[in-house]
Design a protein around this motif. Structure first.
Motif, PDB file in Angstrom:
ATOM      1  N   LEU A  85       0.815  -1.216   0.000  1.00 39.94           N
ATOM      2  CA  LEU A  85       0.000   0.000   0.000  1.00 39.94           C
ATOM      3  C   LEU A  85       0.850   1.268   0.000  1.00 39.94           C
ATOM      4  CD1 LEU A  85      -2.872  -0.917   2.503  1.00 39.94           C
ATOM      5  CD2 LEU A  85      -3.065  -0.541   0.027  1.00 39.94           C
ATOM      6  N   VAL A  86       2.038   1.180   0.567  1.00 45.65           N
ATOM      7  CA  VAL A  86       2.941   2.341   0.577  1.00 45.65           C
ATOM      8  C   VAL A  86       3.197   2.834  -0.840  1.00 45.65           C
ATOM      9  CG1 VAL A  86       5.366   2.994   0.966  1.00 45.65           C
ATOM     10  CG2 VAL A  86       4.055   1.912   2.796  1.00 45.65           C
ATOM     11  N   ALA A  87       3.211   1.913  -1.807  1.00 41.93           N
ATOM     12  CA  ALA A  87       3.495   2.283  -3.192  1.00 41.93           C
ATOM     13  C   ALA A  87       2.446   3.225  -3.763  1.00 41.93           C
ATOM     14  CB  ALA A  87       3.612   1.029  -4.052  1.00 41.93           C
ATOM     15  N   ALA A  88       1.238   3.213  -3.178  1.00 43.87           N
ATOM     16  CA  ALA A  88       0.171   4.079  -3.674  1.00 43.87           C
ATOM     17  C   ALA A  88       0.311   5.519  -3.180  1.00 43.87           C
ATOM     18  CB  ALA A  88      -1.185   3.521  -3.247  1.00 43.87           C
ATOM     19  N   ASP A  90       1.766   9.256  -2.611  1.00 48.98           N
ATOM     20  CA  ASP A  90       2.393  10.250  -3.476  1.00 48.98           C
ATOM     21  C   ASP A  90       3.904  10.275  -3.205  1.00 48.98           C
ATOM     22  OD1 ASP A  90       3.335  12.500  -4.759  1.00 48.98           O
ATOM     23  OD2 ASP A  90       1.802  13.858  -3.976  1.00 48.98           O
ATOM     24  N   PRO A  91       4.728  10.075  -4.228  1.00 54.12           N
ATOM     25  CA  PRO A  91       6.180  10.075  -4.014  1.00 54.12           C
ATOM     26  C   PRO A  91       6.710  11.383  -3.423  1.00 54.12           C
ATOM     27  CG  PRO A  91       5.661   9.147  -6.151  1.00 54.12           C
ATOM     28  CD  PRO A  91       4.392   9.717  -5.613  1.00 54.12           C
ATOM     29  N   GLU A  92       6.003  12.486  -3.695  1.00 53.70           N
ATOM     30  CA  GLU A  92       6.420  13.770  -3.152  1.00 53.70           C
ATOM     31  C   GLU A  92       5.814  14.003  -1.766  1.00 53.70           C
ATOM     32  OE1 GLU A  92       8.678  15.636  -4.594  1.00 53.70           O
ATOM     33  OE2 GLU A  92       8.798  14.220  -6.254  1.00 53.70           O
ATOM     34  N   GLY A  93       4.537  13.657  -1.622  1.00 51.88           N
ATOM     35  CA  GLY A  93       3.839  13.897  -0.361  1.00 51.88           C
ATOM     36  C   GLY A  93       4.237  12.943   0.743  1.00 51.88           C
ATOM     37  N   GLY A  94       4.561  11.694   0.381  1.00 55.68           N
ATOM     38  CA  GLY A  94       5.026  10.715   1.348  1.00 55.68           C
ATOM     39  C   GLY A  94       3.935  10.182   2.260  1.00 55.68           C
ATOM     40  N   VAL A  95       4.367   9.625   3.396  1.00 53.29           N
ATOM     41  CA  VAL A  95       3.467   9.010   4.368  1.00 53.29           C
ATOM     42  C   VAL A  95       3.816   9.539   5.754  1.00 53.29           C
ATOM     43  CG1 VAL A  95       3.263   6.898   2.988  1.00 53.29           C
ATOM     44  CG2 VAL A  95       4.978   7.027   4.806  1.00 53.29           C
ATOM     45  N   THR A  96       2.934   9.274   6.711  1.00 53.98           N
ATOM     46  CA  THR A  96       3.199   9.623   8.109  1.00 53.98           C
ATOM     47  C   THR A  96       3.413   8.344   8.906  1.00 53.98           C
ATOM     48  OG1 THR A  96       0.878   9.547   8.764  1.00 53.98           O
ATOM     49  CG2 THR A  96       1.709  11.649   7.883  1.00 53.98           C
ATOM     50  N   LEU A  97       3.916   8.492  10.124  1.00 55.37           N
ATOM     51  CA  LEU A  97       4.071   7.329  10.996  1.00 55.37           C
ATOM     52  C   LEU A  97       2.727   6.682  11.287  1.00 55.37           C
ATOM     53  CD1 LEU A  97       6.770   8.657  13.499  1.00 55.37           C
ATOM     54  CD2 LEU A  97       7.090   6.990  11.656  1.00 55.37           C
ATOM     55  N   ALA A  98       1.666   7.485  11.367  1.00 53.63           N
ATOM     56  CA  ALA A  98       0.333   6.925  11.601  1.00 53.63           C
ATOM     57  C   ALA A  98      -0.081   6.001  10.467  1.00 53.63           C
ATOM     58  CB  ALA A  98      -0.683   8.052  11.775  1.00 53.63           C
ATOM     59  N   ASP A  99       0.348   6.320   9.250  1.00 52.08           N
ATOM     60  CA  ASP A  99       0.041   5.454   8.100  1.00 52.08           C
ATOM     61  C   ASP A  99       0.715   4.096   8.225  1.00 52.08           C
ATOM     62  OD1 ASP A  99      -1.422   7.495   6.819  1.00 52.08           O
ATOM     63  OD2 ASP A  99       0.400   8.299   5.884  1.00 52.08           O
ATOM     64  N   LEU A 100       1.764   4.018   9.045  1.00 53.75           N
ATOM     65  CA  LEU A 100       2.540   2.778   9.176  1.00 53.75           C
ATOM     66  C   LEU A 100       2.238   2.035  10.474  1.00 53.75           C
ATOM     67  CD1 LEU A 100       5.990   4.251   8.033  1.00 53.75           C
ATOM     68  CD2 LEU A 100       4.290   3.085   6.611  1.00 53.75           C
ATOM     69  N   ALA A 101       1.216   2.496  11.199  1.00 52.80           N
ATOM     70  CA  ALA A 101       0.935   1.967  12.535  1.00 52.80           C
ATOM     71  C   ALA A 101       0.595   0.481  12.535  1.00 52.80           C
ATOM     72  CB  ALA A 101      -0.207   2.760  13.181  1.00 52.80           C
ATOM     73  N   GLU A 103       1.857  -1.803  10.429  1.00 52.76           N
ATOM     74  CA  GLU A 103       2.856  -2.541   9.671  1.00 52.76           C
ATOM     75  C   GLU A 103       3.793  -3.353  10.568  1.00 52.76           C
ATOM     76  OE1 GLU A 103       2.776  -2.781   6.510  1.00 52.76           O
ATOM     77  OE2 GLU A 103       1.244  -1.246   6.187  1.00 52.76           O
ATOM     78  N   GLN A 104       4.488  -4.288   9.931  1.00 54.48           N
ATOM     79  CA  GLN A 104       5.602  -4.983  10.556  1.00 54.48           C
ATOM     80  C   GLN A 104       6.878  -4.229  10.187  1.00 54.48           C
ATOM     81  OE1 GLN A 104       5.844  -7.805  12.555  1.00 54.48           O
ATOM     82  NE2 GLN A 104       3.636  -7.578  12.791  1.00 54.48           N
ATOM     83  N   SER A 136       9.998  -8.979  -0.539  1.00 51.88           N
ATOM     84  CA  SER A 136       9.162 -10.181  -0.637  1.00 51.88           C
ATOM     85  C   SER A 136       7.703  -9.895  -0.301  1.00 51.88           C
ATOM     86  CB  SER A 136       9.705 -11.257   0.306  1.00 51.88           C
ATOM     87  OG  SER A 136       9.472 -10.902   1.667  1.00 51.88           O
ATOM     88  N   GLY A 137       7.434  -8.649   0.133  1.00 53.84           N
ATOM     89  CA  GLY A 137       6.061  -8.279   0.470  1.00 53.84           C
ATOM     90  C   GLY A 137       5.766  -8.324   1.950  1.00 53.84           C
ATOM     91  N   THR A 138       6.787  -8.599   2.753  1.00 55.00           N
ATOM     92  CA  THR A 138       6.606  -8.705   4.203  1.00 55.00           C
ATOM     93  C   THR A 138       7.164  -7.479   4.887  1.00 55.00           C
ATOM     94  OG1 THR A 138       6.838 -11.108   4.084  1.00 55.00           O
ATOM     95  CG2 THR A 138       7.106 -10.087   6.242  1.00 55.00           C
ATOM     96  N   GLY A 139       6.304  -6.672   5.482  1.00 48.46           N
ATOM     97  CA  GLY A 139       6.738  -5.575   6.312  1.00 48.46           C
ATOM     98  C   GLY A 139       7.363  -4.411   5.569  1.00 48.46           C
TER      99      GLY A 139
END
Length: 202
Positions: A85-88, A90-101, A103-104, A136-139
């Motif tokens: 899902l991270v791939a979706a 925006d390459p410029e806008g990025g993600v937040t730590l909350a978006d990764l809550a 994840e592994q 491999s798709g893990t974490g």
């Protein structure tokens, strides 16, 4: 000092400064020594290096006090498999730590941040191995941008983590070993012209 031994962590690029040093001081050879971040302090304490191009944080007081000259900041990025899902994002806008809550996190982050999700018992691994695992798709793994670029693969993506403080790259060396050679290399790294400030006589 007959030669200057400069250790540097993965992702740091001292080649430009080494080239300037060799032009200014051909009588003092410079050796570039790659070092893992976990050992960046130890190579000073055991005498294997005179200076380190290090990634902070570093204990600047123990076991012996260090000089520290901060040079530049570096964006931190999350690396994930291309189908993640991270791939979706925006390459410029990025993600937040909350978006990764949820994840592994396959390798611990130096800041101590961990996702909210219960984590698997991941073995210790190098940055390169961590990127292979997430491919491999893990974490996911969070790395300085230069390290992520070094280990880039076609089957992974990286996105900026916008609310994570940048990492800092700095020159460190033992306070009790300070010399004109150390100070002159600081001048090179900071872009000072030959002959300006403290340093070797010319």
């Amino acid at each position: 000092m007959e030669r200057l031994r400069l250790a540097f962590v993965t992702g740091a690029t001292p080649d430009k400064w080494a080239r300037v040093w060799r032009e200014r001081h051909p009588h003092i050879p410079i050796d570039l020594v790659p070092v893992e971040q976990a050992a960046q302090r130890a190579v000073l304490d055991d005498g294997a290096a005179d200076m380190v191009l290090a990634r902070l944080p570093v204990d600047l007081d123990r076991p012996r006090p260090l000089h520290c000259v901060r040079l530049y900041d570096e964006q931190q990025v999350v690396v994930a498999g291309r189908e993640h899902l991270v791939a979706a994002a925006d390459p410029e806008g990025g993600v937040t730590l909350a978006d990764l809550a949820d994840e592994q996190l396959v390798a611990p982050h130096p800041s101590g941040w961990r996702p909210d999700a219960e984590q698997l018992d991941w073995p210790s691994m190098s940055d390169k191995d961590a990127v292979e695992v997430v491919a491999s798709g893990t974490g996911v793994v969070i790395l300085p941008m230069s390290v992520a670029r070094l280990h880039a693969r076609k089957d992974v993506v990286s996105r900026p983590v916008t609310d994570l403080e940048p990492t800092q790259v700095a020159l460190i060396w033992l306070r009790d070993a300070d010399s004109d050679v150390h100070q002159d290399f600081v001048g090179v790294a900071r872009g000072r012209r030959a002959g300006s400030g403290r340093g070797l006589s010319r």
